[in-house]
Each structure stands twice: as C-alpha cells, then as structure tokens.
Design a protein around this motif. Structure first.
Motif, PDB file in Angstrom:
ATOM      1  N   UNK A 127       0.811  -1.221   0.000  1.00 31.10           N
ATOM      2  CA  UNK A 127       0.000   0.000   0.000  1.00 31.10           C
ATOM      3  C   UNK A 127       0.845   1.272   0.000  1.00 31.10           C
ATOM      4  N   UNK A 128       2.033   1.157  -0.571  1.00 30.35           N
ATOM      5  CA  UNK A 128       2.917   2.300  -0.710  1.00 30.35           C
ATOM      6  C   UNK A 128       3.491   2.342  -2.127  1.00 30.35           C
ATOM      7  N   UNK A 129       3.654   3.557  -2.643  1.00 29.55           N
ATOM      8  CA  UNK A 129       4.317   3.751  -3.924  1.00 29.55           C
ATOM      9  C   UNK A 129       5.817   3.790  -3.683  1.00 29.55           C
ATOM     10  N   UNK A 130       6.548   2.907  -4.350  1.00 23.19           N
ATOM     11  CA  UNK A 130       7.997   2.806  -4.177  1.00 23.19           C
ATOM     12  C   UNK A 130       8.695   3.318  -5.433  1.00 23.19           C
ATOM     13  N   UNK A 131       9.549   4.300  -5.252  1.00 19.57           N
ATOM     14  CA  UNK A 131      10.313   4.884  -6.356  1.00 19.57           C
ATOM     15  C   UNK A 131      11.774   4.492  -6.198  1.00 19.57           C
ATOM     16  N   UNK A 132      12.333   3.848  -7.211  1.00 19.52           N
ATOM     17  CA  UNK A 132      13.727   3.425  -7.219  1.00 19.52           C
ATOM     18  C   UNK A 132      14.460   4.214  -8.289  1.00 19.52           C
TER      19      UNK A 132
END
Length: 636
Positions: free
Chosen positions: A215-220
């Motif tokens: 439930x989190x947006x992960x930016x790599x």
C-alpha cells in the motif's frame, strides 16, 4: 537467490545515430502476455508473439512523420494507441492495415506519454504536466490544456500504477539541477509535488522505476555514481498537500562504477529485494564492460550477470526486455524469497563441516610440483574487549587493510569476525575481502593468507561477492585457501575450476558444482599430460574408495563414486581422439576399458537376480518362527 535464464532474440533493431540512445522507444504487453508491442525510435509499431518470436502485425506512419511516444494497448477497448508529431493521437485495431486510415485526433498541447494498465482507463500526460483520461480527451480534442510545470521545468520520466481501485500517474521533472516527483491521483483528482534530495555532485538520476508494495508507492532511482536510492510515498489515505514536500530516501545499493561515472544505465525493481541493472560494470570485470546484473538489495550481493553492451531495460511478468546492438533480447529470470542464506548462494549447508585438517582424498601435488603439499594454515583466535571492538568499528582513521602491514590487517580481521551481528558481518566480510584482494593484486609484496582464510571460514563469502579471491590464492600457490574456497563457494565458474585443475588435484575439485555444457569447453584447454595425470588420479581414487569405502575418516568430505565416474566421462569426451593417438595413454585406456568391462559384467549379473530379490520383499514371514530357525529359499 535470483537467476538469469537462457535468453533469446525477439527481433532485430535499427541502430540509431547516437549510440547512447535506445533504438526503441518502448515495449508494452497486451492482454495476452505472450504479445509484445514494440515501438521503434522513428516510425513503426510492431506486434510480436513472444513464444515463437514471430511478428503478428506492423504499422508505420508516413515518411516525414515521427512517432513521439511508445504505443500502448487499451485494455478496455482492445485497441492500440500511439502519438505522432507530439499532438496527433492515433487509435487502431489488429485488423487495421493502414495506420494513416485509422482514427486520429489532434490535441492542442504536446503529449509526453500515453499510459495504460490493466484495470484502468488509459491516461494522457502532457509535456507541461497536465493529465487527461483518453476518452474524455478524444471526445473533445481541442479542449484547452493547462500548464502545471514552471517555464523551465521538463519531464524526464513517467509511469502509471493501477491497484485497489486507485489510479496514479507518477512523473519526475528537472529544473536547474533540482529534481522533483509529481504524484497525480485520479478519482479524486489530487496532485502532490515532492523534492528529491540532491547529490553532492549535483548530478541527476539516470533512471527511475516505480512499483506498488504494501500500500505504498515505491520509487527506485539510479545516479551516475552508482548509488541506487528508494523513496516511499503512501498510497492509501493519500491527501493532497499544499506546497512542495521533501522526499526522504534510503540507500538501497551502491554499484561498482569503475573509473569515472556512469554515462547511460538503468535499474528496475524486480521485487522487494532484487534489482535488475544494465550498463554497469561487473565487480570483477575491467572498465568498459557493461553487464546485465541482478543484485540483492537486502544483502548487497550480486546474484547473476550476463556480459553485453546494453543501457536500457524493461521488465514484464518474469522477463527482462533488453535492447543491445542490433537485437532486442528477452532474458527470463527467477527471484526466490530473500534470505541471508539464499543471497549468499546457500552457503551454510547442513552436514558440511569446515575441516582445518587435510582433505580426505590423497593429494598428488608432489607429482605436479615436486614438493610436499602445503598443510593447513593455523587460524589464530584471540579475544578482544568490547572497547577494542567498538574502536575498530567506529575509527575514522585509514583502516589497516588499506595501508597497514600484514599483522595489523590480521588484527583487524580478528576484530571483524568476533562480531555477533550476522547481517552486518556479511556486508563487512565481503567488502574487506575485496579490498584485501585488490591490494594484493596491486602490491606484489602484500599477501595475507591467514586473514583471507578467516574471512572465507565465516561462510559469508561466495565467488560472485569476491571473484578475484580464488585466482589470487592460485597465483600464490596457497592450496589450503584454494581448497577452502572450493569447499565453501557454491558458485565457482567452470573456467576457474579448470584453472584449479591445471595447478593442483584434490575431493574438493571433484565435488565442485558444475554444468556439463559449460565445463566441457574448458576441459579441452588441458594438455595431454594433464589429462593423463588426472585420469590416473581418478582411477586411483575410485579404486581406493571402492575397496575401503567403509573405513573413511568421519567428518571429512570425500567424492561419491558417481562424481568420480562423471569426471572420467567428461575427460574422455573432451580428449578421446587425442588420448587414442597418445602412446602414453595406451596403458591407461586399456586399464579403464578392463575396469568398465568388469563393472558391466557385475551389473549384468546383478540384473539377473534383481527380480528374485524383489520377490523376497513380497514374501510373507511365517508367524511360528522361534528364536532360532533355518529357512531355505530356492532361486530359479
């Protein structure tokens, strides 16, 4: 643990004038995961069937027109969408043959990308940051489009994520060296802007990758200095906030970059613990050699790598799509659940004891070198106080392994291995081993066999973590360390195994994991005398263990009969013609032939009584058998 499987070529590519540019704009999958939509860098869109690498359709705009964003598949209407010349949106179906005759609409502002994902309606992202649903835009293509970005702010990357009835459009921008992340939520329509933390060098990220987890947006994102960072934005309960928010980041991986900085490279998240990276040197390769690698971000370990010249990568459903040269390759991959044991190649095998004494198989080093085999190195164990341990960890002065003499390096290693934190120890052991190997290669007078052996015996090392260690021990004729590595490293390449064979013979080389297909070409590099000597050794070992297999010393590793026979077969396959012609091998081959005949005869006789022996298991025991009885069974 992660692995790269054998890849294949999907299609050929037209090389661009600028070698650093990708020859394709994008790759998308339609509702059938076996169909890939490939948009080249100029005028064509082609639909391929992945399983048999066949084109199913191709569409091209007229000469003088350009496709300015990748084609996507509309999962709701089963149509394809692409943009030409920045403002012309084209929509067509599989049966349409001429792209120019398909539906098209001209909008009032330049389009950056069209994004489409299963479960959501396609959206259009304009170059000035505005977002529209495709259907509403096509129903009124001349509607005014607002400017969201400032005058000099430009978009560098964008993505769309649909999950749990939520639809997000993410895009990053750059202005005067400052990078920002915009998160556009649709239904309800809210926009949030985040400021990325700047690097000291002022460099901008080379690539971005986004995913939704927990439930989190992960930016790599990957920087030219090799640092891979991750930032997290909450998806559930998202509320638009006023102004620009600072976006925290955490360092997930520090990649080797060789000399200078990376020019063109990409990193894409495969799961919560693995990242695929292209355009970055392999830790053991010389500068300029770019690899496709999978890294474990939890334990900072290299899991797999393939040498190619590539700079871009797309990831879909367990497959990596990578353009290189004049071809688009598909590399399937597998990622297992991340754990310390799997990240290290399952180094802690149960039932395998690390022996500090000589190995079980008699060594023939005297035949190879004319000297006595080197015995095990004594491992010195010392106790350090908590105060000394803390000083060793927190000291900001140059560490002994960088410039200090061998005895100081030894003390540093003793302090390191006395730590109790397994995860911290694993990271430190790998880094220290690489430093010691690099220094030994640069300074011919520097070599620390005891320290290196201690690091190997922690079982937190493998060949992919420190590729130069085993070759360095061979160079210094440190056969104890060589055999220790062979015993504990599960990922030794076949070429290194053969390099060990050229130097010494021992139960450790025979028990090293290998693939027949990869080992056979390297075995052919052995000369005739080496092959004959190795075959004599294998014959000797087989006869020894077939005669006194029950008297072997407990706790010492020894090869199985199957392993010995497999090595004999591989050597004969690689050198049969040469051995037949070599006078020195005549007696050996004759002995091997006699031995094989006797074994065949033995198994043939056993086969004759196999059925009778099986009947014994089916016989019912008599219930009136007393304490002593004699029963006669006749075999026919």
């Amino acid at each position: 643990m992660a692995t790269l499987c054998e890849g294949f070529t999907l299609c050929g590519l037209v090389q661009t004038q600028n070698a650093s540019d990708s020859p394709i704009q994008g790759i998308e999958l339609d509702e059938d995961s076996d169909h890939a939509v490939v948009t080249d860098s100029t005028r064509s869109v082609t639909l391929y069937k992945v399983s048999d690498q066949k084109p199913l359709g191709s569409w091209t705009v007229k000469q003088g027109q350009l496709l300015t964003c990748p084609a996507v598949f509309n999962f709701q209407t089963k149509e394809y969408v692409v943009v030409s010349d920045n403002k012309v949106i084209r929509v067509w179906k599989d049966e349409d043959l001429n792209l120019d005759k398909a539906f098209k609409a001209t909008v009032t502002a330049d389009v950056w990308r069209v994004h489409s994902a299963p479960g959501g309606e396609p959206v259009v992202l304009f170059q000035r940051g505005a977002v529209r649903f495709l259907d509403s835009l096509l129903s009124a293509p001349q509607q005014p489009i607002e400017d969201v970005l400032s005058e000099e702010e430009v978009i560098r990357w964008s993505a769309s994520i649909v999950a749990e009835e939520q639809h997000f459009v993410l895009f990053t921008t750059e202005q005067n060296g400052e990078c920002c992340l915009y998160v556009q939520r649709l239904n309800p329509n809210t926009l949030q802007k985040y400021r990325l933390e700047r690097e000291d060098s002022g460099a901008s990220p080379l690539s971005f990758s986004a995913s939704l987890r927990d439930k989190h947006l992960n930016l790599l994102y990957l920087y030219p200095n090799g640092c891979v960072y991750q930032s997290v934005v909450a998806a559930r309960g998202y509320v638009g906030l006023e102004g620009v928010q600072d976006l925290p980041r955490s360092l997930r991986l520090r990649l080797p970059v060789g000399e200078g900085e990376l020019g063109a490279a990409s990193a894409v998240a495969l799961d919560e613990a693995h990242v695929a990276v292209v355009g970055v040197p392999h830790p053991s390769a010389r500068t300029g050699k770019d690899f496709l690698c999978i890294w474990n971000t939890n334990f900072q370990t290299l899991q797999a790598g393939i040498l190619r010249n590539w700079s871009f990568v797309w990831c879909y459903l367990g497959k990596l799509f990578v353009p290189h040269g004049k071809a688009l390759s598909i590399i399937p991959y597998e990622c297992q659940k991340s754990s310390l044991a799997s990240a290290l190649g399952k180094l802690r095998h149960t039932g395998i004891a690390v022996s500090k004494s000589s190995v079980a198989v008699p060594s023939w080093n005297t035949l190879l070198h004319g000297d006595q085999p080197q015995g095990p190195t004594k491992i010195v164990e010392t106790r350090k106080s908590v105060r000394n341990v803390k000083l060793g960890v927190n000291c900001v002065q140059p560490q002994p392994h960088q410039t200090g003499p061998v005895d100081e390096v030894q003390r540093e290693v003793e302090v390191l291995v006395s730590r109790g934190d397994a995860q911290d120890l694993q990271l430190s052991v790998g880094q220290l081993a690489c430093h010691l190997v690099a220094r030994s290669q640069a300074e011919t007078a520097f070599y620390t066999p005891v320290a290196l052996a201690q690091l190997v015996q922690t079982q937190f090392l493998c060949h992919s973590v420190c590729p130069g260690l085993l070759l360095l021990s061979l160079e210094h004729k440190d056969y104890f360390l060589c055999q220790l590595c062979l015993q504990l490293f599960p990922d030794i390449p076949e070429v290194v195994t053969c390099a060990c064979l050229k130097t010494f013979i021992s139960n450790e080389v025979l028990q090293t994991p290998y693939s027949d297909n990869f080992l056979l070409p390297h075995l052919k590099d052995l000369d005739t005398q080496q092959v004959i000597l190795f075959l004599q050794y294998l014959q000797f070992v087989y006869l020894k263990y077939s005669q006194d297999v029950y008297t072997q010393t407990a706790g010492l590793r020894s090869p199985t009969m199957t392993q010995i026979i497999d090595w004999v077969c591989l050597l004969l396959d690689a050198h049969f013609t040469v051995l037949v012609m070599a006078p020195d091998a005549k007696g050996l081959l004759s002995n091997l032939q006699s031995f094989v005949k006797s074994q065949v005869k033995l198994f043939s006789e056993l086969g004759k009584i196999e059925s009778s022996l099986q009947e014994l298991h089916k016989m019912k025991l008599s219930k009136d058998i007393s304490q002593y009885s004699i029963e006669v069974i006749e075999l026919f």
